[in-house]
Design a protein around this motif. Structure first.
Motif, PDB file in Angstrom:
ATOM      1  N   HIS A 132       0.857  -1.186   0.000  1.00  0.00           N
ATOM      2  CA  HIS A 132       0.000   0.000   0.000  1.00  0.00           C
ATOM      3  C   HIS A 132       0.893   1.237   0.000  1.00  0.00           C
ATOM      4  O   HIS A 132       1.733   1.421   0.874  1.00  0.00           O
ATOM      5  N   SER A 133       0.711   2.085  -0.995  1.00  0.00           N
ATOM      6  CA  SER A 133       1.664   3.174  -1.224  1.00  0.00           C
ATOM      7  C   SER A 133       1.480   4.373  -0.297  1.00  0.00           C
ATOM      8  O   SER A 133       2.323   5.263  -0.277  1.00  0.00           O
ATOM      9  N   HIS A 134       0.388   4.410   0.448  1.00  0.00           N
ATOM     10  CA  HIS A 134       0.171   5.491   1.407  1.00  0.00           C
ATOM     11  C   HIS A 134       0.188   4.935   2.826  1.00  0.00           C
ATOM     12  O   HIS A 134      -0.012   3.741   3.045  1.00  0.00           O
ATOM     13  N   ASP A 135       0.405   5.807   3.783  1.00  0.00           N
ATOM     14  CA  ASP A 135       0.462   5.398   5.186  1.00  0.00           C
ATOM     15  C   ASP A 135      -0.893   4.847   5.642  1.00  0.00           C
ATOM     16  O   ASP A 135      -1.945   5.379   5.270  1.00  0.00           O
ATOM     17  N   ILE A 136      -0.863   3.760   6.411  1.00  0.00           N
ATOM     18  CA  ILE A 136      -2.082   3.149   6.941  1.00  0.00           C
ATOM     19  C   ILE A 136      -2.009   3.139   8.464  1.00  0.00           C
ATOM     20  O   ILE A 136      -1.131   2.514   9.053  1.00  0.00           O
ATOM     21  N   THR A 140      -9.772   2.247   7.566  1.00  0.00           N
ATOM     22  CA  THR A 140     -10.434   3.256   6.738  1.00  0.00           C
ATOM     23  C   THR A 140      -9.439   4.046   5.885  1.00  0.00           C
ATOM     24  O   THR A 140      -9.839   4.759   4.959  1.00  0.00           O
ATOM     25  N   ASP A 141      -8.153   3.927   6.203  1.00  0.00           N
ATOM     26  CA  ASP A 141      -7.125   4.605   5.403  1.00  0.00           C
ATOM     27  C   ASP A 141      -6.794   3.838   4.124  1.00  0.00           C
ATOM     28  O   ASP A 141      -6.107   4.365   3.244  1.00  0.00           O
ATOM     29  N   VAL A 142      -7.266   2.593   4.046  1.00  0.00           N
ATOM     30  CA  VAL A 142      -6.893   1.740   2.917  1.00  0.00           C
ATOM     31  C   VAL A 142      -7.636   2.167   1.657  1.00  0.00           C
ATOM     32  O   VAL A 142      -8.858   2.286   1.641  1.00  0.00           O
ATOM     33  N   ASN A 143      -6.880   2.404   0.623  1.00  0.00           N
ATOM     34  CA  ASN A 143      -7.412   2.701  -0.703  1.00  0.00           C
ATOM     35  C   ASN A 143      -6.980   1.553  -1.609  1.00  0.00           C
ATOM     36  O   ASN A 143      -5.787   1.340  -1.825  1.00  0.00           O
ATOM     37  N   VAL A 144      -7.954   0.808  -2.103  1.00  0.00           N
ATOM     38  CA  VAL A 144      -7.646  -0.374  -2.916  1.00  0.00           C
ATOM     39  C   VAL A 144      -6.730  -0.023  -4.081  1.00  0.00           C
ATOM     40  O   VAL A 144      -5.849  -0.796  -4.461  1.00  0.00           O
ATOM     41  N   ASN A 145      -6.908   1.152  -4.626  1.00  0.00           N
ATOM     42  CA  ASN A 145      -6.122   1.566  -5.785  1.00  0.00           C
ATOM     43  C   ASN A 145      -4.650   1.788  -5.450  1.00  0.00           C
ATOM     44  O   ASN A 145      -3.811   1.908  -6.347  1.00  0.00           O
ATOM     45  N   LYS A 146      -4.326   1.832  -4.147  1.00  0.00           N
ATOM     46  CA  LYS A 146      -2.943   2.046  -3.725  1.00  0.00           C
ATOM     47  C   LYS A 146      -2.197   0.737  -3.482  1.00  0.00           C
ATOM     48  O   LYS A 146      -1.020   0.743  -3.115  1.00  0.00           O
ATOM     49  N   SER A 171     -14.711   2.077   0.484  1.00  0.00           N
ATOM     50  CA  SER A 171     -14.176   1.672   1.779  1.00  0.00           C
ATOM     51  C   SER A 171     -13.835   0.187   1.776  1.00  0.00           C
ATOM     52  O   SER A 171     -14.532  -0.630   1.175  1.00  0.00           O
ATOM     53  N   PHE A 172     -12.758  -0.140   2.457  1.00  0.00           N
ATOM     54  CA  PHE A 172     -12.254  -1.511   2.509  1.00  0.00           C
ATOM     55  C   PHE A 172     -12.629  -2.097   3.859  1.00  0.00           C
ATOM     56  O   PHE A 172     -12.267  -1.559   4.909  1.00  0.00           O
ATOM     57  N   ARG A 173     -13.359  -3.196   3.850  1.00  0.00           N
ATOM     58  CA  ARG A 173     -13.839  -3.789   5.091  1.00  0.00           C
ATOM     59  C   ARG A 173     -12.838  -4.800   5.628  1.00  0.00           C
ATOM     60  O   ARG A 173     -12.040  -5.369   4.885  1.00  0.00           O
ATOM     61  N   LEU A 174     -12.946  -5.035   6.936  1.00  0.00           N
ATOM     62  CA  LEU A 174     -12.054  -5.997   7.571  1.00  0.00           C
ATOM     63  C   LEU A 174     -12.199  -7.371   6.932  1.00  0.00           C
ATOM     64  O   LEU A 174     -11.207  -8.066   6.703  1.00  0.00           O
ATOM     65  N   SER A 175     -13.434  -7.773   6.625  1.00  0.00           N
ATOM     66  CA  SER A 175     -13.655  -9.095   6.036  1.00  0.00           C
ATOM     67  C   SER A 175     -12.928  -9.237   4.704  1.00  0.00           C
ATOM     68  O   SER A 175     -12.416 -10.310   4.375  1.00  0.00           O
ATOM     69  N   GLN A 176     -12.862  -8.155   3.939  1.00  0.00           N
ATOM     70  CA  GLN A 176     -12.174  -8.213   2.651  1.00  0.00           C
ATOM     71  C   GLN A 176     -10.664  -8.353   2.849  1.00  0.00           C
ATOM     72  O   GLN A 176      -9.999  -9.077   2.103  1.00  0.00           O
ATOM     73  N   ALA A 177     -10.145  -7.665   3.860  1.00  0.00           N
ATOM     74  CA  ALA A 177      -8.725  -7.811   4.181  1.00  0.00           C
ATOM     75  C   ALA A 177      -8.428  -9.242   4.626  1.00  0.00           C
ATOM     76  O   ALA A 177      -7.393  -9.819   4.273  1.00  0.00           O
ATOM     77  N   GLN A 178      -9.351  -9.826   5.378  1.00  0.00           N
ATOM     78  CA  GLN A 178      -9.172 -11.198   5.847  1.00  0.00           C
ATOM     79  C   GLN A 178      -9.206 -12.185   4.675  1.00  0.00           C
ATOM     80  O   GLN A 178      -8.467 -13.173   4.662  1.00  0.00           O
ATOM     81  N   MET A 179     -10.063 -11.915   3.698  1.00  0.00           N
ATOM     82  CA  MET A 179     -10.112 -12.782   2.519  1.00  0.00           C
ATOM     83  C   MET A 179      -8.808 -12.701   1.734  1.00  0.00           C
ATOM     84  O   MET A 179      -8.271 -13.726   1.291  1.00  0.00           O
TER      85      MET A 179
END
Length: 236
Positions: A132-136, A140-146, A171-179
């Motif tokens: 991820h190219s930006h700070d997290i 809610t800071d997660v941008n899929v495009n990054k 917005s990126f959900r926790l469940s999607q990150a878990q997947m």
């Protein structure tokens, strides 16, 4: 005797008043079994998903009366680990196992226990690891495009199949990150549980919903059809 338009309108109004109804917009995306892409990275994503426990859940669909979808959201209430709701005034109960069955999500390894999921902080570290190219600091800071490829495409397709949203800045959900974490490590995680938790959250917080659009319309159709099939007394 056939029901007239006026009679059907009155019947629908007796189930859910028009002022209570949600807008049924674009359905969460359905992956065709033979889906192909000219983009090599996207084709890799489709091939991986095709061999994953999630693929059939991203395919299932059904055709049901929209008023029953409205009735579900109007009457749905969380009760312990299940959701109580009505279809055609008939009471029904939805739990994780029924949800798993109707979405046809089978464990990757049936004889192996599901892996424990990482903590939120571990997920943030994982997303940073994916580039991820930006700070997290928060999810809610997660941008899929990054995200770097192919994870950007993975996240985008999963988001589209679950929510119907195709924008990579959604917005990126926790469940999607878990997947994503499960796909990366190729481990036995409970995909049905992750979708279920998202669904339960929407039911539990429906009174706080800002949008007038119905969540998960394709999954809603599958749920309604599942119970209509098992309860012949429900009118079609």
């Amino acid at each position: 005797m056939a029901t007239t338009i006026e009679q059907q309108t009155a019947l629908d109004a007796s189930l859910v008043r028009s002022t209570q109804r949600l807008r049924i917009g674009r359905s969460n995306f359905r992956l065709p079994s033979d889906i192909q892409s000219k983009e090599a990275t996207l084709q890799v994503v489709y091939d991986v998903l095709r061999n994953s426990p999630l693929f059939r859940a991203f395919q299932v669909n059904a055709d049901v009366p929209e008023i029953y979808m409205q009735e579900f959201w109007t009457t749905a209430k969380l009760h312990h680990n299940s959701i109580r709701f009505k279809i055609d005034t008939r009471k029904s109960v939805l739990d994780l196992e029924a949800f798993r069955e109707m979405l046809h999500i089978s464990p990757r390894n049936p004889n192996q226990l599901f892996a424990d999921l990482p903590t939120k902080e571990e997920h943030l570290d994982f997303l940073r690891f994916l580039g991820h190219s930006h700070d997290i600091r928060y999810l809610t800071d997660v941008n899929v495009n990054k995200l770097y490829q192919p994870w950007r495409s993975f996240a985008s397709v999963i988001n589209k199949c679950l929510t119907g949203k195709s924008s990579r800045v959604d917005s990126f959900r926790l469940s999607q990150a878990q997947m994503l974490w499960g796909f990366y490590h190729r481990i036995n995680i409970d995909f049905a549980y992750l979708i279920w938790e998202d669904f339960v959250y929407q039911v539990e917080h429906k009174s706080q919903k800002r949008s007038n659009e119905m969540n998960y319309p394709r999954f809603m159709k599958v749920i309604i059809d599942y119970f209509m099939t098992r309860k012949p007394s429900i009118s079609r």
